[in-house]
Design a protein around this motif. Structure first.
Motif, PDB file in Angstrom:
ATOM      1  N   LYS A  21       0.622  -0.956   0.530  1.00 32.71           N
ATOM      2  CA  LYS A  21       0.426  -0.507  -0.331  1.00 32.71           C
ATOM      3  C   LYS A  21       1.310   1.470  -0.403  1.00 32.71           C
ATOM      4  CE  LYS A  21      -3.953  -2.057   2.207  1.00 32.71           C
ATOM      5  NZ  LYS A  21      -5.173  -2.129   3.699  1.00 32.71           N
ATOM      6  N   LEU A  22       1.937   1.404   0.575  1.00 35.82           N
ATOM      7  CA  LEU A  22       3.204   2.537   0.391  1.00 35.82           C
ATOM      8  C   LEU A  22       4.221   2.638  -0.526  1.00 35.82           C
ATOM      9  CD1 LEU A  22       2.804   3.870   4.289  1.00 35.82           C
ATOM     10  CD2 LEU A  22       1.217   4.544   2.087  1.00 35.82           C
ATOM     11  N   LEU A  23       4.586   3.316  -0.771  1.00 34.68           N
ATOM     12  CA  LEU A  23       6.168   3.053  -1.832  1.00 34.68           C
ATOM     13  C   LEU A  23       6.999   3.823  -1.187  1.00 34.68           C
ATOM     14  CD1 LEU A  23       8.127   1.559  -4.296  1.00 34.68           C
ATOM     15  CD2 LEU A  23       6.516   4.012  -5.096  1.00 34.68           C
ATOM     16  N   VAL A  24       7.975   3.547  -0.764  1.00 32.86           N
ATOM     17  CA  VAL A  24       9.123   4.746   0.075  1.00 32.86           C
ATOM     18  C   VAL A  24      10.100   4.611  -1.286  1.00 32.86           C
ATOM     19  CG1 VAL A  24      10.806   4.944   1.570  1.00 32.86           C
ATOM     20  CG2 VAL A  24       8.451   3.818   2.280  1.00 32.86           C
ATOM     21  N   THR A  25      10.897   5.834  -1.758  1.00 34.06           N
ATOM     22  CA  THR A  25      11.599   5.757  -2.912  1.00 34.06           C
ATOM     23  C   THR A  25      12.914   7.587  -2.170  1.00 34.06           C
ATOM     24  OG1 THR A  25      10.055   8.216  -3.819  1.00 34.06           O
ATOM     25  CG2 THR A  25       9.919   5.799  -5.084  1.00 34.06           C
ATOM     26  N   GLY A  26      13.801   6.431  -2.872  1.00 33.31           N
ATOM     27  CA  GLY A  26      14.821   7.771  -2.333  1.00 33.31           C
ATOM     28  C   GLY A  26      15.361   8.431  -3.524  1.00 33.31           C
ATOM     29  N   CYS A  27      15.129   9.821  -3.128  1.00 35.15           N
ATOM     30  CA  CYS A  27      15.436  10.667  -4.403  1.00 35.15           C
ATOM     31  C   CYS A  27      16.243  11.910  -4.218  1.00 35.15           C
ATOM     32  CB  CYS A  27      13.973  11.604  -4.541  1.00 35.15           C
ATOM     33  SG  CYS A  27      14.308  12.718  -5.539  1.00 35.15           S
ATOM     34  N   ASP A  28      17.779  11.736  -4.331  1.00 30.29           N
ATOM     35  CA  ASP A  28      18.615  12.481  -3.842  1.00 30.29           C
ATOM     36  C   ASP A  28      19.015  12.742  -2.436  1.00 30.29           C
ATOM     37  OD1 ASP A  28      19.738  13.821  -6.108  1.00 30.29           O
ATOM     38  OD2 ASP A  28      17.749  15.360  -6.054  1.00 30.29           O
TER      39      ASP A  28
END
Length: 459
Positions: free
Chosen positions: A289-296
Motif C-alpha cells: 500500500k505504500l512505496l518509499v523512494t530515495g530521491c537525492d
C-alpha cells in the motif's frame, strides 16, 4: 483508467522525509510496517518512523569509519541488516541497537549489492572488483567466490529457494545465473545495455525481472527466454522493486520518475510519479500500500493504495485465492502438541491488514518455520504458538476467548485462522528455514496442528 499523457496531473507524495546529507542509496521496511531503514553515501544508516516522518534515534555509523553505504538488505528474521560499502567491506548491523556486529573483508572495491539467502545462513555480495562472494553468516568466512568475468558486479540476488544467484554485470550487458553451491554458470541473459537492477524472482520462482537502458525485461526461469519487455522510457532504469504478491512492479529511471506496472499483463498502471532528483532506491511496504523512494538526499512516501483505487487497479494489491485442500485422513500428526510456558509476541500492527477468507474444508499449506522460536499473536480470537524446545515438533493454532460481540461465530474464527496462515512471510522473517507441513481442520473445529518434517542431521 489513467490516461498516460503529459497533461496528467502530477501525484504528490504523501510525505517527504529529510535528514541524509548525500544520495540515499537504499531503503527497507521493518516487520510491523511502522519503521524503515535507509542508507546513504553520507556513510550512515538511519531509522525512521513512517507515520511521523521523523528519524528515530541517532545515525547508525561504524565508529572511526567514513565509508559510503551503497546497499542494505534485511535478514529473513528481521534482526540484522547487511550493508555494502565503498571501502569493500560488508557490515552487519543489529536492528535493535543500530551497532555494527560484524565486518567482512575480501572485496577489493566498492560493494554495490547484498542479498540474504532464504534461511538467513548466507549473504551474497557483488562488487566493482568483478566478484560475487557468498559469506557464511556464522563463521564470517567466504564459502564461494564467483569470478563473473565482468568489470563490475552491479547487482546480486538469490532465487526464492536460494539454489541460484543472479548477477547484473557491467561490460557484458546482461545477467548471469549461477549455481549458489558450486558457482557453476547456468545461463546468460543478454541485454542491449548494462543491467543496473535485478528484482527477485517472483514468489513462485517462475519469472525474473531486470532493467537496463530504457527497458525492463521479464524472463521465464524454466527456459530463460524473454517473455515480455516493458518500455520504461529513454533513460537508464536504475531501480526496480516488486510487491510481495508479485503483481505490482515499480521502476525508477534517470528521467526522475517512478512508473508502476501490472506485471501479469505487462502494462503501465497510472501516471508516472514525478520526483525532483535522482532516484536510486525504492521499496514497497509488506502489504504493497505504500512505496518509499530515495530521491537525492530525501525519502518520499507514496500512497500506492490510493493511486490504484483512483485508477480502478486495487485488485493488484490482493492476495492469491486460498484453495481448499483434502481431508485429514492421511495426516501423520501422531502426537499431541506440547503445552507452552513462554511465547514471543509479534510486532504491533503486523496483522492489521489480514484478509478474511472463509474456510469451507480442511486445508494443507507448507510454510517455513524454525521450531526453536516461540510465536504468539492474538488475532480476532486466534492465537499462534510454536514449541519452545528445539526437539519438539508442533505448532498449535487454537481459538482464544474473544472479547467482541460476535465472538461465538465459528466462521469468524476459521476466517481469522486462515488469515494467520496466509501471512507465512511473517514466520519466514521471524524464524529460519525449517519447513513444516501445515494441516488445518474445517469450521467445525477452528483449529490446526503443524508437524515438523523430520530430516536426518548431516555433520
Amino acid at each position: 483508467m489513467y490516461p498516460l499523457t503529459s497533461d496528467t496531473t502530477a501525484i504528490a507524495p504523501r510525505k517527504t522525509m529529510r535528514g541524509h546529507t548525500h544520495q540515499v542509496r537504499g531503503v527497507l521496511h521493518l516487520p510491523g510496517g511502522q519503521r524503515i531503514i535507509t542508507c546513504s553515501e553520507d556513510g550512515s544508516l538511519r531509522l525512521w518512523d513512517l507515520e511521523s516522518g521523523a528519524q528515530i534515534g541517532d545515525d547508525w555509523r561504524d565508529e572511526g569509519e567514513q565509508a559510503a553505504v551503497f546497499t542494505i538488505a534485511l535478514s529473513p528474521n528481521g534482526d540484522c541488516v547487511a550493508s555494502g560499502n565503498d571501502d569493500g567491506k560488508v557490515r552487519l548491523w543489529d536492528v535493535e541497537t543500530g551497532k555494527v556486529i560484524a565486518r567482512w573483508t575480501g572485496h577489493t572495491d566498492w560493494v554495490r549489492s547484498v542479498c540474504w539467502s532464504a534461511d538467513g545462513r548466507r549473504v551474497v555480495s557483488g562488487s566493482d572488483d568483478g566478484i560475487a562472494r557468498v559469506w557464511d553468516v556464522r563463521s564470517a568466512e567466504t564459502v564461494l567466490t564467483i569470478k563473473t568475468g565482468s568489470q563490475w558486479v552491479l547487482t546480486v540476488i538469490y532465487s526464492p529457494n536460494s539454489t541460484k544467484i543472479a548477477t547484473g554485470i557491467h561490460n557484458e550487458s546482461g545477467i548471469k545465473i549461477w549455481d549458489s553451491k558450486t558457482g557453476e554458470l547456468l545461463a546468460t541473459l543478454k541485454h542491449d545495455y548494462q543491467v543496473w537492477s535485478v528484482v527477485s524472482w517472483t514468489s513462485d520462482g517462475k519469472r525474473l525481472v531486470s532493467a537496463s537502458y530504457g527497458s525492463i525485461r521479464i524472463f521465464d526461469t524454466a527456459t530463460w527466454r524473454r517473455i515480455a519487455i516493458l518500455e520504461g522510457g529513454t533513460f537508464d532504469v536504475h531501480t526496480l522493486c516488486l510487491s510481495r504478491n508479485g503483481r505490482l512492479l515499480a521502476s525508477a529511471s534517470d528521467d526522475q520518475t517512478v512508473r508502476l506496472w501490472n506485471l501479469n499483463k505487462s502494462i503501465p498502471v497510472g501516471p508516472p510519479l514525478q520526483h525532483e532528483g535522482n532516484i536510486r532506491c525504492a521499496a514497497f511496504s509488506a502489504d504493497g500500500k505504500l512505496l518509499v523512494t530515495g530521491c537525492d538526499n530525501n525519502m518520499q512516501v507514496w500512497d500506492i493504495c490510493g493511486i490504484l483505487k483512483q485508477g480502478g487497479f486495487e485488485d493488484l494489491l490482493s492476495l492469491p485465492n486460498v484453495v481448499a485442500g483434502s481431508s485429514l485422513k492421511n495426516s501423520n500428526a501422531a502426537r499431541r502438541p506440547t503445552q507452552l510456558k513462554d511465547s514471543y509476541r509479534g510486532p504491533p500492527g503486523f496483522f492489521d491488514d489480514a484478509p478474511h477468507v472463509h474456510l469451507r474444508r480442511a486445508i494443507s499449506i507448507t510454510v517455513p518455520l524454525r521450531a526453536a522460536v516461540v510465536l504468539s499473536q492474538p488475532l480476532l480470537g486466534v492465537e499462534l504458538r510454536s514449541s519452545a524446545a528445539f526437539h519438539r515438533s508442533f505448532v498449535v493454532l487454537t481459538p482464544t476467548p474473544a472479547k467482541q460481540p460476535n465472538s461465538s461465530n465459528t466462521q469468524d474464527k476459521a476466517s481469522s485462522l486462515v488469515a494467520v496462515l496466509l501471512l507465512s512471510k511473517f514466520l519466514q522473517y521471524r524464524t529460519g528455514s525449517r519447513w513444516l507441513s501445515l494441516r488445518g481442520q474445517g469450521t467445525e473445529h477452528s483449529s490446526c496442528a503443524v508437524t515438523r518434517k523430520h530430516r536426518r542431521r548431516h555433520r
